[in-house]
Design a protein around this motif. Structure first.
Motif, PDB file in Angstrom:
ATOM      1  N   ARG A 141      -9.332  -0.261   3.821  1.00 43.66           N
ATOM      2  CA  ARG A 141     -10.723  -0.707   3.716  1.00 43.66           C
ATOM      3  C   ARG A 141     -11.662   0.438   4.070  1.00 43.66           C
ATOM      4  NH1 ARG A 141     -12.414  -4.059   7.185  1.00 43.66           N
ATOM      5  NH2 ARG A 141     -10.807  -3.940   8.789  1.00 43.66           N
ATOM      6  N   VAL A 142     -12.807   0.486   3.420  1.00 40.88           N
ATOM      7  CA  VAL A 142     -13.806   1.515   3.697  1.00 40.88           C
ATOM      8  C   VAL A 142     -15.171   0.850   3.764  1.00 40.88           C
ATOM      9  CG1 VAL A 142     -14.754   3.755   3.032  1.00 40.88           C
ATOM     10  CG2 VAL A 142     -12.413   3.150   2.349  1.00 40.88           C
ATOM     11  N   ASN A 143     -15.793   0.904   4.926  1.00 36.49           N
ATOM     12  CA  ASN A 143     -17.128   0.334   5.117  1.00 36.49           C
ATOM     13  C   ASN A 143     -18.013   1.345   5.829  1.00 36.49           C
ATOM     14  OD1 ASN A 143     -16.801  -2.560   4.169  1.00 36.49           O
ATOM     15  ND2 ASN A 143     -15.155  -2.473   5.675  1.00 36.49           N
ATOM     16  N   MET A 167      -2.205   7.607   5.368  1.00 40.45           N
ATOM     17  CA  MET A 167      -1.998   6.159   5.381  1.00 40.45           C
ATOM     18  C   MET A 167      -1.186   5.717   4.163  1.00 40.45           C
ATOM     19  SD  MET A 167      -5.827   5.026   6.611  1.00 40.45           S
ATOM     20  CE  MET A 167      -6.353   5.172   8.335  1.00 40.45           C
ATOM     21  N   ILE A 168      -1.510   6.292   3.004  1.00 38.37           N
ATOM     22  CA  ILE A 168      -0.786   5.963   1.767  1.00 38.37           C
ATOM     23  C   ILE A 168       0.673   6.410   1.873  1.00 38.37           C
ATOM     24  CG2 ILE A 168      -0.609   6.489  -0.700  1.00 38.37           C
ATOM     25  CD1 ILE A 168      -3.731   6.718  -0.661  1.00 38.37           C
ATOM     26  N   ALA A 169       0.896   7.619   2.414  1.00 37.37           N
ATOM     27  CA  ALA A 169       2.251   8.165   2.499  1.00 37.37           C
ATOM     28  C   ALA A 169       3.154   7.297   3.376  1.00 37.37           C
ATOM     29  CB  ALA A 169       2.208   9.593   3.035  1.00 37.37           C
ATOM     30  N   ARG A 170       2.582   6.720   4.425  1.00 40.53           N
ATOM     31  CA  ARG A 170       3.419   5.881   5.293  1.00 40.53           C
ATOM     32  C   ARG A 170       3.341   4.398   4.919  1.00 40.53           C
ATOM     33  NH1 ARG A 170      -0.334   8.073   9.490  1.00 40.53           N
ATOM     34  NH2 ARG A 170      -1.938   6.495   9.866  1.00 40.53           N
ATOM     35  N   ARG A 171       2.663   4.123   3.790  1.00 35.81           N
ATOM     36  CA  ARG A 171       2.562   2.762   3.256  1.00 35.81           C
ATOM     37  C   ARG A 171       2.030   1.783   4.315  1.00 35.81           C
ATOM     38  NH1 ARG A 171       7.022   4.899   0.479  1.00 35.81           N
ATOM     39  NH2 ARG A 171       6.899   4.577  -1.785  1.00 35.81           N
ATOM     40  N   THR A 182     -14.952  -4.668   2.257  1.00 32.49           N
ATOM     41  CA  THR A 182     -14.752  -3.267   1.889  1.00 32.49           C
ATOM     42  C   THR A 182     -15.857  -2.857   0.931  1.00 32.49           C
ATOM     43  OG1 THR A 182     -13.088  -1.594   1.365  1.00 32.49           O
ATOM     44  CG2 THR A 182     -13.166  -3.522  -0.094  1.00 32.49           C
ATOM     45  N   GLY A 183     -16.352  -1.651   1.105  1.00 37.03           N
ATOM     46  CA  GLY A 183     -17.489  -1.170   0.322  1.00 37.03           C
ATOM     47  C   GLY A 183     -18.824  -1.634   0.849  1.00 37.03           C
ATOM     48  N   GLU A 215     -11.359   2.809  -4.791  1.00 34.08           N
ATOM     49  CA  GLU A 215     -10.095   3.485  -5.081  1.00 34.08           C
ATOM     50  C   GLU A 215      -8.983   3.101  -4.114  1.00 34.08           C
ATOM     51  OE1 GLU A 215      -9.806   7.550  -6.066  1.00 34.08           O
ATOM     52  OE2 GLU A 215     -11.839   7.678  -6.885  1.00 34.08           O
ATOM     53  N   LEU A 216      -9.328   2.882  -2.850  1.00 34.95           N
ATOM     54  CA  LEU A 216      -8.293   2.715  -1.822  1.00 34.95           C
ATOM     55  C   LEU A 216      -7.915   1.262  -1.564  1.00 34.95           C
ATOM     56  CD1 LEU A 216      -9.554   5.435   0.683  1.00 34.95           C
ATOM     57  CD2 LEU A 216      -7.623   5.609  -0.916  1.00 34.95           C
ATOM     58  N   ALA A 217      -8.632   0.325  -2.170  1.00 35.66           N
ATOM     59  CA  ALA A 217      -8.327  -1.094  -1.932  1.00 35.66           C
ATOM     60  C   ALA A 217      -6.891  -1.436  -2.325  1.00 35.66           C
ATOM     61  CB  ALA A 217      -9.313  -1.981  -2.685  1.00 35.66           C
ATOM     62  N   ALA A 218      -6.389  -0.829  -3.383  1.00 36.16           N
ATOM     63  CA  ALA A 218      -5.026  -1.107  -3.839  1.00 36.16           C
ATOM     64  C   ALA A 218      -3.982  -0.642  -2.835  1.00 36.16           C
ATOM     65  CB  ALA A 218      -4.779  -0.432  -5.190  1.00 36.16           C
TER      66      ALA A 218
END
Length: 253
Positions: free
Chosen positions: A183-185, A132-136, A240-241, A176-179
């Motif tokens: 989202r992580v729940n 996900m980060i790599a493809r922005r 998130t969280g 860590e991933l919010a930036a």
């Protein structure tokens, strides 16, 4: 308001999708328009579910994934994205339990439970996040925890420990991933009637457990439909969280 819980644009990968909660998540999400990747170690049951979903006009693809093997995780996500395009939502659902007294749990029992439930979930989530980060692109990870991440019962201590770890993992990854706009729940089900445990509820031990639930009933798989739609859709965009508990009030006791 009807668009708030829309998942029609999502491609959702579900681990442990061959039975129980994973299968129910696949059914409800495809019924609401999502494309779903069905992942598990054994693809036999997955293929039957894939065909069922397609017969009803849904979009689904089955892939083999062993969450305890990082190579298998990467290959499965490659196959998933080749079949249905970039995954936008991950549901980390795969997990096992070994029922024994703590003093009888072997190192192999511990490794199997922690490996599937916690280590596996962590490495599926981080592999997905890297992509996900790599493809922005924005992303969404839903970890399936349990009320036993907050409370305990006898004879499944590694399971309870693993699910407490999943709750903490959810918070750590969310921070860590919010930036990266990921989202992580977590979803923490209470006691849910599935084909694996169905016969338990008519036993004296099962009836005693049900009496501990304030709503005085075990949950149905469909009782989680609203929560999974909330977490998988844009309705939870400012969450998130978080851990959403669906337990009939079990933790209140």
């Amino acid at each position: 308001m009807s668009d708030l819980f829309d998942v029609g644009a999502e491609t959702i990968l579900i681990t442990g999708a061959s039975q129980g909660l994973g299968r129910q998540f696949a059914r409800v999400l495809t019924a609401h328009g999502a494309a779903v990747v069905l992942a598990a170690r054994q693809t036999g049951k997955l293929k039957a579910l894939e065909e069922e979903i397609k017969a009803q006009g849904g979009r689904a693809a089955a892939v083999a994934m062993d969450v305890t093997d990082n190579g298998s995780i990467a290959r499965a996500i490659d196959a998933a994205e080749a079949a249905l395009g970039p995954v936008t939502v991950l549901i980390n659902n795969a997990g096992i339990a070994v029922e024994k007294a703590a003093v009888e749990q072997s190192q192999a029992d511990w490794d199997a439970v922690i490996g599937a439930n916690l280590k596996g979930a962590y490495f599926v989530a981080t592999e997905m996040a890297r992509r996900m980060i790599a493809r922005r692109s924005s992303g969404n990870v839903i970890n399936v925890a349990s009320v036993l991440g907050f409370s305990v019962v006898k004879f499944i201590s590694p399971y309870a420990i693993s699910k407490a770890g999943v709750v903490q993992m959810t918070k750590a990854l969310a921070l860590e991933l919010a930036a990266n706009n990921i989202r992580v729940n977590a979803l923490a089900p209470g006691y849910i009637d599935t084909e694996i445990n169905h016969d338990v509820w008519a036993t004296p031990a099962g009836e005693k457990l049900v009496r501990r639930i304030p709503q005085r009933r075990v949950g149905h798989e469909s009782d989680l439909d609203g929560a999974i739609l909330l977490l998988a859709s844009n309705a939870s965009r400012y969450m998130t969280g978080s851990t959403v508990t669906v337990d009939g009030g079990f933790l209140l006791t």
